[in-house]
Design a protein around this motif. Structure first.
Motif, PDB file in Angstrom:
ATOM      1  N   GLN A  68       0.829  -1.200   0.000  1.00  0.00           N
ATOM      2  CA  GLN A  68       0.000   0.000   0.000  1.00  0.00           C
ATOM      3  C   GLN A  68       0.870   1.259   0.000  1.00  0.00           C
ATOM      4  N   THR A  69       1.978   1.203   0.709  1.00  0.00           N
ATOM      5  CA  THR A  69       2.893   2.342   0.716  1.00  0.00           C
ATOM      6  C   THR A  69       3.402   2.614  -0.689  1.00  0.00           C
ATOM      7  N   GLU A  70       3.770   1.555  -1.392  1.00  0.00           N
ATOM      8  CA  GLU A  70       4.230   1.716  -2.773  1.00  0.00           C
ATOM      9  C   GLU A  70       3.125   2.305  -3.650  1.00  0.00           C
ATOM     10  N   GLU A  71       1.888   1.846  -3.453  1.00  0.00           N
ATOM     11  CA  GLU A  71       0.767   2.367  -4.244  1.00  0.00           C
ATOM     12  C   GLU A  71       0.520   3.843  -3.932  1.00  0.00           C
ATOM     13  N   VAL A  72       0.636   4.200  -2.662  1.00  0.00           N
ATOM     14  CA  VAL A  72       0.456   5.599  -2.278  1.00  0.00           C
ATOM     15  C   VAL A  72       1.516   6.460  -2.952  1.00  0.00           C
ATOM     16  N   ILE A  73       2.755   6.001  -2.921  1.00  0.00           N
ATOM     17  CA  ILE A  73       3.851   6.750  -3.547  1.00  0.00           C
ATOM     18  C   ILE A  73       3.621   6.883  -5.045  1.00  0.00           C
ATOM     19  N   GLN A  74       3.244   5.780  -5.684  1.00  0.00           N
ATOM     20  CA  GLN A  74       2.985   5.821  -7.129  1.00  0.00           C
ATOM     21  C   GLN A  74       1.832   6.753  -7.455  1.00  0.00           C
ATOM     22  N   SER A  75       0.781   6.694  -6.650  1.00  0.00           N
ATOM     23  CA  SER A  75      -0.372   7.565  -6.877  1.00  0.00           C
ATOM     24  C   SER A  75       0.030   9.022  -6.721  1.00  0.00           C
ATOM     25  N   TYR A  76       0.809   9.312  -5.689  1.00  0.00           N
ATOM     26  CA  TYR A  76       1.255  10.682  -5.445  1.00  0.00           C
ATOM     27  C   TYR A  76       2.155  11.160  -6.576  1.00  0.00           C
ATOM     28  N   GLN A  77       3.070  10.291  -7.009  1.00  0.00           N
ATOM     29  CA  GLN A  77       3.967  10.678  -8.103  1.00  0.00           C
ATOM     30  C   GLN A  77       3.167  10.904  -9.388  1.00  0.00           C
ATOM     31  N   GLY A  78       2.155  10.087  -9.623  1.00  0.00           N
ATOM     32  CA  GLY A  78       1.296  10.265 -10.795  1.00  0.00           C
ATOM     33  C   GLY A  78       0.547  11.590 -10.722  1.00  0.00           C
ATOM     34  N   LYS A  79       0.093  11.951  -9.527  1.00  0.00           N
ATOM     35  CA  LYS A  79      -0.591  13.228  -9.335  1.00  0.00           C
ATOM     36  C   LYS A  79       0.357  14.396  -9.612  1.00  0.00           C
ATOM     37  N   MET A  80       1.596  14.239  -9.125  1.00  0.00           N
ATOM     38  CA  MET A  80       2.572  15.313  -9.309  1.00  0.00           C
ATOM     39  C   MET A  80       2.905  15.501 -10.798  1.00  0.00           C
ATOM     40  N   HIS A  81       2.985  14.394 -11.527  1.00  0.00           N
ATOM     41  CA  HIS A  81       3.284  14.501 -12.967  1.00  0.00           C
ATOM     42  C   HIS A  81       2.124  15.124 -13.740  1.00  0.00           C
ATOM     43  N   GLN A  82       0.903  14.903 -13.252  1.00  0.00           N
ATOM     44  CA  GLN A  82      -0.254  15.485 -13.923  1.00  0.00           C
ATOM     45  C   GLN A  82      -0.339  16.994 -13.707  1.00  0.00           C
ATOM     46  N   THR A  83       0.136  17.445 -12.563  1.00  0.00           N
ATOM     47  CA  THR A  83       0.039  18.868 -12.260  1.00  0.00           C
ATOM     48  C   THR A  83       1.202  19.664 -12.823  1.00  0.00           C
ATOM     49  N   VAL A  84       2.262  18.967 -13.230  1.00  0.00           N
ATOM     50  CA  VAL A  84       3.446  19.680 -13.753  1.00  0.00           C
ATOM     51  C   VAL A  84       3.257  20.062 -15.174  1.00  0.00           C
TER      52      VAL A  84
END
Length: 84
Positions: A68-84
């Motif tokens: 779940q930690t890995e999924e949270v990190i991936q989700s957060y990184q995906g969010k960050m790439h979408q906002t950049v």
């Protein structure tokens, strides 16, 4: 952001399970010590089996928490790439 919040929520539930099982293991280990002192072999074996079962469950929950930690990190990184 909803997916991220859902993942974090699930991770918090998993952490609660982890903490609960850890406290249960400690409780059972205390019982184990008391039973050893009283030399009640049959009850001791039951407590030892319960401790072993909970330790195995703890490993499974820990693995789930890591995933779940890995999924949270991936989700957060995906969010960050979408906002950049």
């Amino acid at each position: 952001m909803s997916n991220f919040n859902d993942l974090v929520g699930e991770q918090l539930k998993t952490m609660d399970k982890l903490l609960f099982i850890q406290s249960e293991i400690e409780r059972c280990q205390e019982l184990e010590s008391q039973i050893l002192e009283l030399q009640k072999e049959t009850e001791l074996e039951t407590i030892q089996e319960e401790i072993k079962r909970m330790q195995e469950e703890l490993v499974q929950i820990h693995d789930l928490f890591q995933k779940q930690t890995e999924e949270v990190i991936q989700s957060y990184q995906g969010k960050m790439h979408q906002t950049v």
